[in-house]
Design a protein around this motif. Sequence first.
Motif, PDB file in Angstrom:
ATOM      1  N   VAL A   1      -1.135 -31.604  34.839  1.00 60.92           N
ATOM      2  CA  VAL A   1      -0.197 -30.923  33.942  1.00 60.92           C
ATOM      3  C   VAL A   1      -0.180 -31.661  32.609  1.00 60.92           C
ATOM      4  O   VAL A   1       0.229 -32.831  32.542  1.00 60.92           O
ATOM      5  N   GLU A   2      -0.606 -30.969  31.558  1.00 63.92           N
ATOM      6  CA  GLU A   2      -0.611 -31.542  30.217  1.00 63.92           C
ATOM      7  C   GLU A   2       0.723 -31.311  29.515  1.00 63.92           C
ATOM      8  O   GLU A   2       1.414 -30.333  29.780  1.00 63.92           O
ATOM      9  N   SER A   3       1.036 -32.208  28.587  1.00 64.46           N
ATOM     10  CA  SER A   3       2.222 -32.058  27.752  1.00 64.46           C
ATOM     11  C   SER A   3       1.994 -32.824  26.453  1.00 64.46           C
ATOM     12  O   SER A   3       1.037 -33.599  26.338  1.00 64.46           O
ATOM     13  N   GLY A   4       2.882 -32.592  25.487  1.00 69.34           N
ATOM     14  CA  GLY A   4       2.833 -33.339  24.242  1.00 69.34           C
ATOM     15  C   GLY A   4       2.256 -32.605  23.057  1.00 69.34           C
ATOM     16  O   GLY A   4       2.243 -33.123  21.942  1.00 69.34           O
TER      17      GLY A   4
ATOM     18  N   LEU B   1      -0.838 -36.756  23.560  1.00 68.03           N
ATOM     19  CA  LEU B   1      -0.866 -35.871  24.708  1.00 68.03           C
ATOM     20  C   LEU B   1      -0.822 -36.694  25.993  1.00 68.03           C
ATOM     21  O   LEU B   1      -1.371 -37.793  26.050  1.00 68.03           O
ATOM     22  N   SER B   2      -0.160 -36.131  26.993  1.00 68.79           N
ATOM     23  CA  SER B   2      -0.115 -36.750  28.311  1.00 68.79           C
ATOM     24  C   SER B   2      -0.635 -35.758  29.336  1.00 68.79           C
ATOM     25  O   SER B   2      -0.495 -34.549  29.172  1.00 68.79           O
ATOM     26  N   CYS B   3      -1.192 -36.293  30.389  1.00 68.65           N
ATOM     27  CA  CYS B   3      -1.668 -35.468  31.495  1.00 68.65           C
ATOM     28  C   CYS B   3      -1.236 -36.159  32.781  1.00 68.65           C
ATOM     29  O   CYS B   3      -1.741 -37.243  33.112  1.00 68.65           O
TER      30      CYS B   3
ATOM     31  N   THR C   1      -1.279 -41.041  35.148  1.00 68.97           N
ATOM     32  CA  THR C   1      -1.225 -40.346  33.865  1.00 68.97           C
ATOM     33  C   THR C   1      -2.363 -40.805  32.949  1.00 68.97           C
ATOM     34  O   THR C   1      -2.690 -42.002  32.915  1.00 68.97           O
TER      35      THR C   1
ATOM     36  N   THR D   1      -2.491 -27.667  26.722  1.00 67.06           N
ATOM     37  CA  THR D   1      -1.352 -27.787  25.824  1.00 67.06           C
ATOM     38  C   THR D   1      -1.853 -27.523  24.408  1.00 67.06           C
ATOM     39  O   THR D   1      -2.906 -28.022  24.002  1.00 67.06           O
TER      40      THR D   1
END
Length: 123
Positions: free
Chosen positions: A5-8, A20-22, A78, A117
């Motif tokens: 799940v990616e975010s940022g 970005l984080s995964c 992560t 993302t």
Amino acid sequence: QVQLVESGGGLVQAGGSLRLSCAASGRTFSSYAMGWFRQAPGKEREFVATISWSGISTYYADSVKGRFTISRDNAKNTVYLQMNSLKPEDTALYYCAAGSYGSSTARRLYDYWGQGTQVTVSS
């Protein structure tokens, strides 16, 4: 199985930065090489960066070398992509991927993919 799940992602002005984080599920995260890819509208998905399972080895696309940094925290399952000096041409949907083969620039060698993302860089 590994779920990613990616975010940022977000909207940033040219010259700005994003991280970005995964986040990965599963207890075998540390055994996978990880990669970041991106896909702009109308273009093929392209390699951005990759990191070995240990975090010791990294490799970047020429277009981001010196501006982006990939890292990982195996204790947190992560992987990160620090993006500095962003340019409008960096605008794309960014994906992280996990591969049991090892660090690679080839999409086909990655086994698991996140949903992406969005990163948008305005001029």
